[in-house]
Motif scaffolding. Structure first.
Motif, PDB file in Angstrom:
ATOM      1  N   MET B   5       0.841  -1.196   0.000  1.00  0.00           N
ATOM      2  CA  MET B   5       0.000   0.000   0.000  1.00  0.00           C
ATOM      3  C   MET B   5       0.879   1.250   0.000  1.00  0.00           C
ATOM      4  O   MET B   5       0.584   2.236  -0.665  1.00  0.00           O
ATOM      5  CB  MET B   5      -0.909   0.021   1.234  1.00  0.00           C
ATOM      6  N   LYS B   6       1.983   1.174   0.745  1.00  0.00           N
ATOM      7  CA  LYS B   6       2.886   2.323   0.820  1.00  0.00           C
ATOM      8  C   LYS B   6       3.482   2.611  -0.564  1.00  0.00           C
ATOM      9  O   LYS B   6       3.498   3.756  -1.019  1.00  0.00           O
ATOM     10  CB  LYS B   6       4.000   2.007   1.823  1.00  0.00           C
ATOM     11  N   LEU B   7       3.943   1.530  -1.232  1.00  0.00           N
ATOM     12  CA  LEU B   7       4.524   1.704  -2.559  1.00  0.00           C
ATOM     13  C   LEU B   7       3.501   2.264  -3.539  1.00  0.00           C
ATOM     14  O   LEU B   7       3.790   3.176  -4.315  1.00  0.00           O
ATOM     15  CB  LEU B   7       5.031   0.356  -3.082  1.00  0.00           C
ATOM     16  N   VAL B   8       2.273   1.718  -3.467  1.00  0.00           N
ATOM     17  CA  VAL B   8       1.221   2.172  -4.381  1.00  0.00           C
ATOM     18  C   VAL B   8       0.906   3.643  -4.114  1.00  0.00           C
ATOM     19  O   VAL B   8       0.777   4.448  -5.045  1.00  0.00           O
ATOM     20  CB  VAL B   8      -0.038   1.290  -4.223  1.00  0.00           C
ATOM     21  N   ALA B   9       0.817   4.001  -2.822  1.00  0.00           N
ATOM     22  CA  ALA B   9       0.532   5.388  -2.475  1.00  0.00           C
ATOM     23  C   ALA B   9       1.633   6.311  -2.993  1.00  0.00           C
ATOM     24  O   ALA B   9       1.365   7.397  -3.520  1.00  0.00           O
ATOM     25  CB  ALA B   9       0.405   5.520  -0.957  1.00  0.00           C
ATOM     26  N   ALA B 240       5.227  -8.005 -15.467  1.00  0.00           N
ATOM     27  CA  ALA B 240       5.642  -6.609 -15.308  1.00  0.00           C
ATOM     28  C   ALA B 240       6.135  -5.976 -16.610  1.00  0.00           C
ATOM     29  O   ALA B 240       5.619  -4.926 -17.009  1.00  0.00           O
ATOM     30  CB  ALA B 240       6.678  -6.488 -14.195  1.00  0.00           C
ATOM     31  N   PRO B 241       7.114  -6.573 -17.303  1.00  0.00           N
ATOM     32  CA  PRO B 241       7.549  -5.929 -18.559  1.00  0.00           C
ATOM     33  C   PRO B 241       6.443  -5.876 -19.604  1.00  0.00           C
ATOM     34  O   PRO B 241       6.350  -4.906 -20.362  1.00  0.00           O
ATOM     35  CB  PRO B 241       8.719  -6.803 -19.029  1.00  0.00           C
ATOM     36  N   ILE B 242       5.576  -6.902 -19.642  1.00  0.00           N
ATOM     37  CA  ILE B 242       4.511  -6.909 -20.655  1.00  0.00           C
ATOM     38  C   ILE B 242       3.521  -5.776 -20.377  1.00  0.00           C
ATOM     39  O   ILE B 242       3.146  -5.033 -21.285  1.00  0.00           O
ATOM     40  CB  ILE B 242       3.792  -8.282 -20.674  1.00  0.00           C
ATOM     41  N   VAL B 243       3.115  -5.636 -19.114  1.00  0.00           N
ATOM     42  CA  VAL B 243       2.147  -4.589 -18.775  1.00  0.00           C
ATOM     43  C   VAL B 243       2.711  -3.203 -19.115  1.00  0.00           C
ATOM     44  O   VAL B 243       1.994  -2.338 -19.607  1.00  0.00           O
ATOM     45  CB  VAL B 243       1.760  -4.673 -17.281  1.00  0.00           C
ATOM     46  N   ALA B 303       0.653   0.887 -14.958  1.00  0.00           N
ATOM     47  CA  ALA B 303       1.676  -0.125 -15.257  1.00  0.00           C
ATOM     48  C   ALA B 303       2.593  -0.327 -14.057  1.00  0.00           C
ATOM     49  O   ALA B 303       2.908  -1.460 -13.678  1.00  0.00           O
ATOM     50  CB  ALA B 303       2.496   0.292 -16.478  1.00  0.00           C
ATOM     51  N   ASP B 304       3.016   0.774 -13.451  1.00  0.00           N
ATOM     52  CA  ASP B 304       3.885   0.675 -12.266  1.00  0.00           C
ATOM     53  C   ASP B 304       3.196  -0.090 -11.153  1.00  0.00           C
ATOM     54  O   ASP B 304       3.791  -0.956 -10.509  1.00  0.00           O
ATOM     55  CB  ASP B 304       4.241   2.079 -11.755  1.00  0.00           C
TER      56      ASP B 304
END
Lengths: 545, 318
Positions: B5-9, B240-243, B303-304
């Protein structure tokens, strides 16, 4: 008598190799091997790297890794020659009749999937069990293999369990479909000795209880002696000797087998410390940036000129971190380092060229420690230029001297690392360290990636060089046999702390602390029944407490 | 808070910050354009007096920083101003155009993304054999041909010669969904051809990279078939690379379709922008720029975030 479960006849295996600067060519790597395996028996395949053990193991599943192809012979499994079987038939064999346990479970589990999904996949895919039945069986196997929380461990991801636990999960994965044959490919080689012993016992009991037959592949004769009924010794793709375990261990017929059985031929008399220490590490405490805990706690050791201090411990014990602190790669939070009578700056960047020259390092992976596009002459010549300003004929002459010192000779001067064997690569790294005329060389697991006989040669060389050049070694290793062979003093590390430290004769003599005792008793011994004895001893001790 | 959640935020916050930075750049960019808006509106009929009046009326005499914040705050409230050329409310006409563009992009995405990934999987399964080479050759050909040429060639053969689809992709609100789909068939085909190769090759490369891993060997030794191994064991580790590439291409479908819209006379955002650039209608250009930046930043942010969520080590810490 019924037909054997597995019968291999005249098996030849080929591969395409790509030598640098030459056209690719086909070579034969296994030259006609025969053996049979009855139901419920264990056959040990043993040999050094390049002997073809893993290749033969995978051939029992008609599988060739990379560019490897099975070129001839027969492999009969359950009454049919699988080398003639169509692809669909092979898929039915793999993962149901024959399964595989690889050396590195950490790499062999899919990081994106839960352990349970991977353990039951083959059993369900081949219709051996329903998903529910397979999961129940997996939990039973987890329990039998001594995994913690057998009910719940399956719902974890591979990175959430330890290496030893994952290796046991891999064994569960192989046993889950109720196969007839399991190929164990160096299943304990990547583990610490203290972990190896438990995994070994778990595997042995699992084999006994399920009555499955097994091919057990390893380079460690002492390990294979604990689990197999028969042993086959391989060298360069050929069978050297094949017989019951007891005979191979106690009465080897072939010269090569005898060399394997008595591999530690080195003896080294401990020297008493003399003069001022070349390296003094005092009360070092260190942590990595961005972490909230110390990985080294108050570590102090000293090393005298021309002597070897062995730092021994399991992975995570902090022994490599200690090397990083001494080399200046990781400035410590507290403590001081004295080197050759002067205080050593904690930061690599602020050390003098003289400090750098006198403190050299040799690494575990000689492969990655050399630039693959430089010749041996350039690699060894670089420190000569950098520290002594040598060039031209003078430099070449010194490189040749160094090549003689490492017993390779000047013929190698224009070769590239890719053209060398593993042992030769490590020798070149030693020559590069030696070129700087150092007072201390830090050797970080320098023999761990090498075969026993090759490692033996490297250790002999290091000891000879020490006598001649009066260089001190800080020798980091997890291998106690190596420690016994070369050390003058020993530091035992556990969880970042020094648990035992002193001259070799004292450290290796009782009374032991608990951890050193555990460590010493975990080193496999080359005799039948060793594993059972150790386990029985430990159970008695824990019952006695 | 869960570390994910922290990374997403963090990503979300970074995205919003980027959007503000983009708004500054857009505003600054339109300010340094040569010429004067008032001058270009009045054209021949400009006198000193009318120019001064119009500048006063448009607020052009205020300092740029003040005008930027005024513009930003009204944009945040959904008011993008009025077009200089025809006095229409920008938010309203832009919304209609944006809807059309998103419709076209969505149709193209629905066709191209699954197709690209499926082709990538097939290329890996038959790598270095004829299906792989055929897929590579075809997709590389379509990406190499300029899209306007692809558009006209398709329009000529499919619309004019065969009469399967209209050559002009006019849509309006009174059409049924089926009629709309038929109308956009050709532009969707062109866009699919343009974005296919990039996504297909990235899928292929990302999965081939994963195929070297030891756990692929484990899967093969379980007796799984080639496609099962790729789909169940390789694909989840190549997400990850595809998205990332998929999102870049989706952004292109929204932002970069100007040429295709012009070729098929499609009433989308691209055409709207081109029209008003030529008329030097600065508020419209600014509004379009803002929308494009938001789409780009938003999709890359998605994507991230998907990359973070696809990593089991982050999702399930020890």
């Amino acid at each position: 008598m019924s037909a054997p479960l597995l019968e291999v006849r005249g098996l030849t295996i080929g591969a395409t190799i790509y030598p640098p600067g030459e056209r690719p060519r086909d070579i034969e790597i296994v030259h006609g091997v025969d053996f049979t395996l009855e139901k419920g028996k264990v056959l040990g395949l043993i040999g050094e790297s390049g002997a073809g053990k893993s290749t033969i193991g995978l051939a029992t599943m008609a599988y060739g890794r990379g560019g490897v192809r099975i070129t001839g012979g027969e492999v009969w499994v359950n009454g049919r020659d699988i080398l003639q079987a169509p692809p669909g038939e092979l898929r039915k064999l793999r993962g149901s009749e024959v399964t595989y346990v690889s050396q590195s479970a950490a790499a062999s589990f899919n990081p994106a999937k839960r352990i349970m999904d991977q353990v039951v996949e083959a059993a369900v895919r081949h219709g051996r069990f329903s998903r529910r039945a397979a999961e129940a069986r997996a939990v039973e196997l987890f329990r039998a293999l001594g995994l913690p929380e057998p009910e719940r461990i399956g719902s974890r991801y591979p990175h959430q369990v330890s290496g030893g636990q994952l290796q046991r999960c891999m064994t569960a994965l192989a046993l889950c479909p109720e196969p007839d044959l399991v190929v164990f490919d160096e299943p304990t080689t990547a583990l610490d000795v203290t972990t190896q012993i438990d995994v070994l016992m778990a595997i042995k009991e699992a084999i006994r209880e399920t009555g499955v037959a097994a091919l057990y592949i390893t380079h460690d004769l002492a390990v294979v002696a604990q689990v197999s009924d028969d042993i086959m010794v391989l060298k360069m793709g050929e069978m050297v000797e094949y017989g019951p375990t007891e005979q191979i261990i106690t009465r080897p017929r072939e010269e090569y087998t005898r060399a394997l059985v008595s591999v530690r031929s080195i003896t080294h008399e401990e020297k008493p410390p003399a003069g001022a220490p070349v390296l003094k590490v005092e009360n070092i405490t260190a942590r990595y940036r961005g972490t909230g805990f110390d990985v080294l706690h108050d570590v102090s050791v000293a090393l005298h000129p021309g002597q070897t201090l062995a730092v021994v411990g399991e992975s995570g014990s902090g022994k490599s971190t200690l090397a990083r602190v001494i080399t200046g790669l990781l400035p410590p939070r507290a403590g001081a380092i004295t080197f050759a009578g002067r205080a050593l700056s904690p930061e690599l960047a602020s050390r003098s060229r003289e400090d750098l020259r006198e403190l050299q390092m040799i690494y575990q992976m000689a492969d990655t420690a050399m630039n693959p596009r430089q010749t041996v002459g350039t690699i060894i010549g670089r420190p000569l230029e950098f520290y002594f300003g040598l060039s031209g004929e003078e430099k070449r002459k010194r490189v040749k001297e160094l090549l003689d010192e490492i017993e390779m000779g000047e013929g190698f001067i224009d070769r590239y690392p890719a053209e060398l064997s593993g042992g030769q690569k490590q020798r070149v790294c030693i020559a590069r360290a030696l070129a700087a005329r150092p007072k201390l060389i830090i050797c970080d697991e320098v023999t761990s990636a090498l075969d026993p006989l090759v490692a033996d040669g490297i250790l002999k060389l290091l000891l000879d060089l020490q006598k001649r050049e009066d260089v001190a070694y800080l020798f980091i290793t997890h291998d106690l046999a190596t420690v016994k062979a070369i050390a003058d003093s020993i530091a035992v590390m556990y969880q970042g702390r020094l648990v035992r430290y002193g001259p070799k004769s004292e450290v290796l003599a009782p009374p032991f602390d608990d951890y050193t005792d555990l460590l010493l008793s975990s080193v496999p011994e080359m005799r039948l029944g060793w594993l059972e004895d150790v386990i029985a001893n430990r159970r008695m001790e824990s019952a006695g407490n | 808070m869960h570390p994910v959640m922290k990374l997403v935020a963090q990503r979300l916050a970074l995205g919003i910050l980027l959007l503000f930075a983009a708004s500054v750049l857009i505003f600054a960019g339109t300010q340094i354009l040569p010429g004067d808006v008032a001058q270009s509106i009045l054209g021949q009929s400009a006198t000193e007096k009318t120019l001064a009046n119009l500048r006063e009326q448009l607020g052009l005499n205020e300092p740029a920083v003040t005008r930027y914040f005024k513009w930003l705050f009204s944009a945040l409230q959904g008011d993008l101003g009025t077009a200089l050329t025809n006095g229409a409310d920008i938010a309203e006409s832009l919304g209609r155009r944006l809807k059309n563009t998103l419709f076209l992009a969505a149709c193209a995405a629905v066709v191209s993304v699954p197709l690209a990934i499926a082709l990538g999987l097939i290329a890996v399964r038959f790598r270095d054999r004829w299906p792989d080479k055929l897929i590579s050759a075809l997709t590389l050909t379509t990406i190499s041909i300029p899209e306007f040429l692809l558009g006209y060639v398709l329009a000529y053969f499919i619309a004019v010669k065969l009469g399967w689809a209209p050559s002009v992709a006019m849509i309006n609100d009174s059409m049924s969904l089926f009629e709309k789909l038929q109308a956009v068939a050709l532009p969707v085909a062109v866009l699919t051809m343009v974005v296919l190769a990039h996504m297909m090759r990235m899928t292929r490369a990302a999965i081939l990279n994963v195929m070297q891993s030891a756990y692929i060997e484990t899967a093969e030794l379980k007796g799984l078939s080639g496609l099962e191994v790729i789909r169940r064991h390789a694909l989840p580790n190549a997400i990850a690379p595809i998205v990332n590439v998929v999102m870049l291409n989706l952004a292109y479908l929204v932002v970069g379709v100007v040429v295709v819209e012009v070729v098929f006379v499609y009433p989308g955002l691209g055409q709207y922008l081109v029209d008003h650039v030529s008329k030097r209608d600065v508020p419209v250009v600014q509004a379009c720029g803002l929308i494009f930046a938001a789409v780009y930043i938003g999709l890359n942010m998605v994507a991230d975030i998907v990359s973070i969520l696809a990593n089991p080590r982050l999702r399930h810490p020890k």
